[in-house]
Design an enzyme around this catalytic site. Sequence first.
Site, PDB file in Angstrom:
ATOM      1  N   ASP A  45      -2.408  10.363  -0.082  1.00  0.00           N
ATOM      2  CA  ASP A  45      -1.425   9.624  -0.878  1.00  0.00           C
ATOM      3  C   ASP A  45      -1.615   8.123  -0.699  1.00  0.00           C
ATOM      4  O   ASP A  45      -1.403   7.344  -1.635  1.00  0.00           O
ATOM      5  CB  ASP A  45      -0.006  10.025  -0.471  1.00  0.00           C
ATOM      6  CG  ASP A  45       0.340  11.425  -0.965  1.00  0.00           C
ATOM      7  OD1 ASP A  45      -0.155  11.806  -2.037  1.00  0.00           O
ATOM      8  OD2 ASP A  45       1.086  12.123  -0.270  1.00  0.00           O
ATOM      9  N   GLY A  46      -2.009   7.710   0.516  1.00  0.00           N
ATOM     10  CA  GLY A  46      -2.270   6.289   0.776  1.00  0.00           C
ATOM     11  C   GLY A  46      -3.375   5.753  -0.142  1.00  0.00           C
ATOM     12  O   GLY A  46      -3.314   4.601  -0.590  1.00  0.00           O
ATOM     13  N   ALA A 184      19.324   2.487  10.309  1.00  0.00           N
ATOM     14  CA  ALA A 184      20.165   2.200  11.474  1.00  0.00           C
ATOM     15  C   ALA A 184      21.228   1.134  11.192  1.00  0.00           C
ATOM     16  O   ALA A 184      21.223   0.061  11.794  1.00  0.00           O
ATOM     17  CB  ALA A 184      19.282   1.760  12.652  1.00  0.00           C
TER      18      ALA A 184
HETATM   19  P1  NAP Z   1       0.440   5.707   6.356  1.00  0.00           P
HETATM   20  O1  NAP Z   1       0.332   5.947   7.803  1.00  0.00           O
HETATM   21  O2  NAP Z   1      -0.767   5.493   5.522  1.00  0.00           O
HETATM   22  O3  NAP Z   1       1.238   6.929   5.649  1.00  0.00           O
HETATM   23  C1  NAP Z   1       2.207   7.621   6.312  1.00  0.00           C
HETATM   24  C2  NAP Z   1       2.245   9.040   5.738  1.00  0.00           C
HETATM   25  O4  NAP Z   1       3.029   9.049   4.538  1.00  0.00           O
HETATM   26  C3  NAP Z   1       0.874   9.611   5.387  1.00  0.00           C
HETATM   27  O5  NAP Z   1       0.811  10.923   5.874  1.00  0.00           O
HETATM   28  C4  NAP Z   1       0.880   9.576   3.866  1.00  0.00           C
HETATM   29  O6  NAP Z   1       0.069  10.583   3.292  1.00  0.00           O
HETATM   30  C5  NAP Z   1       2.327   9.878   3.589  1.00  0.00           C
HETATM   31  N1  NAP Z   1       2.806   9.516   2.244  1.00  0.00           N
HETATM   32  C6  NAP Z   1       2.501   8.442   1.467  1.00  0.00           C
HETATM   33  N2  NAP Z   1       3.166   8.500   0.306  1.00  0.00           N
HETATM   34  C7  NAP Z   1       3.918   9.649   0.344  1.00  0.00           C
HETATM   35  C8  NAP Z   1       4.808  10.284  -0.557  1.00  0.00           C
HETATM   36  N3  NAP Z   1       5.095   9.744  -1.756  1.00  0.00           N
HETATM   37  N4  NAP Z   1       5.381  11.446  -0.187  1.00  0.00           N
HETATM   38  C9  NAP Z   1       5.122  12.024   0.999  1.00  0.00           C
HETATM   39  N5  NAP Z   1       4.282  11.481   1.909  1.00  0.00           N
HETATM   40  C10 NAP Z   1       3.694  10.310   1.571  1.00  0.00           C
HETATM   41  O7  NAP Z   1       1.516   4.544   6.182  1.00  0.00           O
HETATM   42  P2  NAP Z   1       1.463   3.140   5.423  1.00  0.00           P
HETATM   43  O8  NAP Z   1       0.095   2.877   4.881  1.00  0.00           O
HETATM   44  O9  NAP Z   1       2.107   2.169   6.302  1.00  0.00           O
HETATM   45  O10 NAP Z   1       2.461   3.399   4.208  1.00  0.00           O
HETATM   46  C11 NAP Z   1       2.178   4.280   3.157  1.00  0.00           C
HETATM   47  C12 NAP Z   1       3.402   5.120   2.893  1.00  0.00           C
HETATM   48  O11 NAP Z   1       3.718   5.865   4.047  1.00  0.00           O
HETATM   49  C13 NAP Z   1       4.661   4.321   2.588  1.00  0.00           C
HETATM   50  O12 NAP Z   1       4.753   4.020   1.224  1.00  0.00           O
HETATM   51  C14 NAP Z   1       5.775   5.230   3.086  1.00  0.00           C
HETATM   52  O13 NAP Z   1       6.301   6.067   2.057  1.00  0.00           O
HETATM   53  C15 NAP Z   1       5.106   6.103   4.116  1.00  0.00           C
HETATM   54  N6  NAP Z   1       5.636   5.714   5.450  1.00  0.00           N
HETATM   55  C16 NAP Z   1       6.527   6.549   6.032  1.00  0.00           C
HETATM   56  C17 NAP Z   1       7.093   6.194   7.244  1.00  0.00           C
HETATM   57  C18 NAP Z   1       8.070   7.144   7.868  1.00  0.00           C
HETATM   58  O14 NAP Z   1       8.250   8.235   7.310  1.00  0.00           O
HETATM   59  N7  NAP Z   1       8.720   6.752   8.961  1.00  0.00           N
HETATM   60  C19 NAP Z   1       6.777   4.996   7.876  1.00  0.00           C
HETATM   61  C20 NAP Z   1       5.863   4.170   7.247  1.00  0.00           C
HETATM   62  C21 NAP Z   1       5.303   4.536   6.010  1.00  0.00           C
HETATM   63  P3  NAP Z   1      -1.540  10.529   3.302  1.00  0.00           P
HETATM   64  O15 NAP Z   1      -1.959  10.860   4.695  1.00  0.00           O
HETATM   65  O16 NAP Z   1      -1.888  11.614   2.317  1.00  0.00           O
HETATM   66  O17 NAP Z   1      -1.984   9.167   2.849  1.00  0.00           O
END
Ligand code: NAP
Length: 267
Positions: A45-46, A184
Amino acid sequence: MKFSIVHRGDSQSESITEQFYKLATKYRLIEDNHSPNLIISIGGDGTMLEAFHSNQHRLQEVAFLGIHTGHLGFYADWQPDQLETIISLIATQSMKTIEYPLLKIKIQTNDQKDYEYLALNEFTVKNLEKTLVMKIKINHEDFEMFRGDGLCISTPSGSTGYNKSLGGALIHPSLESIQVSEMASINNRVYRTIGSPLVLPKHHHIDLYPQYQGEIRFTLDHLSMQMKNVYSIQGFVADEKIRFARYRPFPFWSRVREAFIGNEHMD
Ligand code: NAP
């Protein structure tokens, strides 16, 4: 059909990309990195977030298609062993697309500078040094004074990302809306926030007024940035949409089940 590929850069994604090029030659698909109609994202997804951000100026002309090389993705429908199937479908079928809503963010600084961003998943705002205090208005009406770690404003397709970890609802992408979820928040006898995620329909907007002129941290999907002297942040459903190529049905709720519940039997 002119295609362009964005891949994650790991060895598996590179190898799938090479196989894609070979099969594309066999099926006479044309690579065009300047004006493609179809952007193929190979990775997770990233990778789709990257593909979206590098093509956001051409959203009306392109559709996106994801091939996932890790676990199942929300934006990646196809698996590497289905490569020939998908390429033959691209070459022989007329492309059907579905549209997902996007989030528009407008930021105004105290020195009257304006910035605009589009997000496919979400925008978050956090204070780097201390509790984030922001006056919140919805549709120009006072709503609350937020105190806490931050806020996340997500799209329906982003509701399964960061928003879900914050206790937000999963929203079907056919609902043109944005969701605001708290990080939070402080709630006691003195300070109060609504405490529940809010879902705003199209044509509504939320305005955040940080009560602090120091540096504030934002994230926009996978990107992060910092800004000083922020006067206001406005979030609403964008007029622009992202189009995904669909060569077979893959319902949103099936993706949710596969990603979060798994295929366990229910009896
Ligand atoms: P990242 O480590 O690249 O991504 C975190 C995880 O979120 C990866 O497993 C990614 O999937 C998954 N993801 C991305 N879009 C998603 C969606 N629409 N639905 C479900 N899972 C999804 O983190 P990053 O590059 O900083 O940020 C990319 C995205 O990660 C953000 O847009 C955010 O939605 C999510 N994220 C989540 C958290 C959390 O849940 N605490 C924290 C930071 C970011 P892939 O491995 O397939 O790329």
